[in-house]
Motif scaffolding. Structure first.
Motif, mmCIF file in Angstrom:
data_model
loop_
_atom_site.group_PDB
_atom_site.id
_atom_site.type_symbol
_atom_site.label_atom_id
_atom_site.label_comp_id
_atom_site.label_asym_id
_atom_site.label_seq_id
_atom_site.Cartn_x
_atom_site.Cartn_y
_atom_site.Cartn_z
ATOM 1 N N THR A 203 0.800 -1.216 0.000
ATOM 2 C CA THR A 203 0.000 0.000 0.000
ATOM 3 C C THR A 203 0.836 1.271 0.000
ATOM 4 O O THR A 203 0.311 2.362 -0.211
ATOM 5 N N GLY A 204 2.132 1.151 0.259
ATOM 6 C CA GLY A 204 3.007 2.313 0.342
ATOM 7 C C GLY A 204 3.476 2.803 -1.015
ATOM 8 O O GLY A 204 3.155 2.208 -2.065
ATOM 9 N N SER A 280 8.716 7.174 4.309
ATOM 10 C CA SER A 280 7.622 7.051 3.342
ATOM 11 C C SER A 280 7.203 8.405 2.782
ATOM 12 O O SER A 280 6.755 8.490 1.643
ATOM 13 N N LYS A 329 -1.419 7.998 2.229
ATOM 14 C CA LYS A 329 -0.520 7.330 3.186
ATOM 15 C C LYS A 329 -0.891 5.862 3.406
ATOM 16 O O LYS A 329 -0.029 5.047 3.756
ATOM 17 N N ASP A 330 -2.148 5.515 3.183
ATOM 18 C CA ASP A 330 -2.567 4.120 3.349
ATOM 19 C C ASP A 330 -2.912 3.444 2.020
ATOM 20 O O ASP A 330 -3.335 2.282 2.014
ATOM 21 N N ASP A 331 -2.763 4.184 0.934
ATOM 22 C CA ASP A 331 -3.115 3.653 -0.379
ATOM 23 C C ASP A 331 -2.382 4.479 -1.435
ATOM 24 O O ASP A 331 -2.759 5.616 -1.710
#
Length: 480
Positions: A203-204, A280, A329-331
């Motif tokens: 997902t990152g 990230s 951030k989550d996808d």
């Protein structure tokens, strides 16, 4: 106030010679030795420096509404930053929403661009098709000075153009004397690969390049080129990032097809290791499409630029700050795509191109200004140092240095993909429409000083073919 630049060396795409350059009322009015000019003319001492055409960035996205947010650089801040880096003209993109009138969208972008500090023009994207689009294309060419249309082959369920739209739009472009441009990525493959990455728990930001491998770009580039071959229309491929796309362009050019390729400064200098960075946010800041590639692709792109199979350099300048990038951030599929560069393009290309021997100074001018002017029918008004041309000039200091940083750049973004790079070769002065707007580190950009530049159609198209062929003429260097 008029300006006289004395003591410098004029560098164009095909000549290098010592001369003074005199500008008045926004135009270049004289070039020669010891020019006799009014006493009140502002004098710029260019001793030991080059006088080159202002940079033309043929691919920017100022103030772009995209992926649920809006690019942080508007037409004023973005063009002002460009002036600080020696870019005096941009060609931005009008991107209608599917179903939206092209004319309505064009007027919206014109309104946003009215605050531009530098000259600007527009490509217009074809994001859907019906009879009204056909008619609007004609209006844009004949009444508004648009001679290029953009086609996104990616972004499924949003602005992606399918093959039917490509065929119809390419044919209409040919009839109008306009050139189609393409963002070449297979949108269906990207969509499916994105779902695969997410289903595997990736997902990152590292999922971004994995879902857009070089093959999906190469396939789309080749498909668009072959459609253009059948439609008998020239084609321009934007932000070529990999060997596969370059090979498709080179093959077609070797077969005599009129195909042009653009490479981004970022793709020449930044590699895909950025997506594996432990931070990230750092990785997300580099998310753009196509993504940055491995060093072997970079080496191929440099060779493409050196060989003339890639003719122009651009930035795809589309700024999103950290808080905007955090939407994904989550996808990773929700990270707004885009990076900056309009301020840094000329300096990093000089440093990595001319200083390394990859490019001559004449080839640098061609790749950063003249070729774009020729391909998009701005030449010789733009992209030249000639009497009668717009007074868009850069006094280039080949020994000047600058360390690039988000803390000191003028771009309205909190990150710089060239962060920490010290470049040798920078603009000491930038002149836009005869006005001194950058001088030894001081920016004097004026909101609204830029003007919209119409680009006439190539009618009949065969007249354009001659102009386009000039882009590929051998470079002659006159060192007298």
């Amino acid at each position: 106030m008029s300006i006289i630049i004395r003591g410098g060396t004029v560098v164009t795409a095909d000549m290098t010679f010592a001369a003074d350059v005199y500008c008045d009322e926004g135009k270049i009015v004289a070039i020669g030795d010891n020019l006799d000019v009014p006493e009140n003319a502002e004098c710029i001492d260019a001793t030991g420096q080059y006088i080159i055409p202002g940079g033309i960035d043929p691919h920017t996205h100022m103030q772009l509404p995209f992926m649920g947010t809006v690019a942080s650089d508007d037409f004023y801040t973005g063009t002002a930053a460009g002036l600080a880096g020696g870019t005096t003209t941009i060609i931005d993109f009008v991107i209608p929403a599917p179903g939206q009138s092209l004319i309505e969208a064009f007027h919206q972008w014109q309104d946003w661009a009215s605050k531009s500090a530098a000259d600007y023009s527009f490509h217009v994207a074809i994001t859907w098709w019906d009879d009204s689009v056909y008619e609007d294309m004609g209006t844009l060419v004949n009444e508004y000075g648009v001679n290029s249309f953009k086609h996104f082959m990616a972004y499924k369920n949003a602005i992606m153009a399918d093959d039917e739209t490509l065929v119809k739009s390419f044919r209409r472009s040919m009839d109008l004397g306009a050139i189609p441009t393409v963002h070449a990525e297979n949108g269906e493959l990207v969509f499916q690969l994105q779902q695969e990455m997410l289903s595997q728990g990736i997902t990152g930001p590292e999922g971004h390049p994995l879902s857009r491998p070089p093959a999906v770009e190469g396939e789309a580039a080749n498909r668009a080129i072959r459609i253009a071959e059948v439609m008998n229309v020239p084609i321009y491929v934007v932000h070529v990032s990999c060997k596969e796309s370059l090979e498709a362009i080179t093959r077609a050019r070797n077969e005599g097809q009129l195909v042009y390729g653009e490479v981004l400064a970022g793709h020449l200098l930044v590699d895909d290791s950025v997506y594996r960075h432990p931070n990230s946010e750092f990785a997300a800041a580099h998310v753009m499409s196509p993504p940055f590639r491995s060093k072997d692709h970079q080496a191929a792109l440099w060779k493409g630029l050196q060989s003339g199979n890639l003719q122009t350099t651009a930035t795809d300048h589309c700024c999103f700050c950290a808080d905007q990038k955090a939407a994904g951030k989550d996808d990773f599929t929700k990270i707004p795509n885009g990076t900056a560069g309009v301020e840094d393009r000329l300096a990093v290309l000089w440093d990595a191109g001319v200083n390394t021997g990859r490019l001559t100074i004449n080839e640098f001018v061609a790749a950063t200004s003249t070729n774009a002017a020729k391909i998009f029918n701005l030449y010789p008004r733009k992209g030249s140092v000639s009497v009668g041309a717009d007074a868009d000039l850069v006094v280039w200091d080949p020994k000047g240095t600058r360390t690039i940083s988000a803390k000191t750049h003028h771009q309205n973004i909190d990150f710089n993909i060239f962060e920490g790079r010290t470049v040798t070769g920078i603009p000491s002065h930038t002149i836009s429409r005869g006005k001194l707007v950058w001088a030894n580190g001081v920016l004097n950009a004026v909101r609204g000083a830029g003007q919209y530049v119409e680009r006439p159609p190539f009618n009949p198209m065969f007249d354009a073919l001659t102009k386009h062929a000039e882009v590929n003429a051998p470079t002659a260097v006159n060192s007298d």
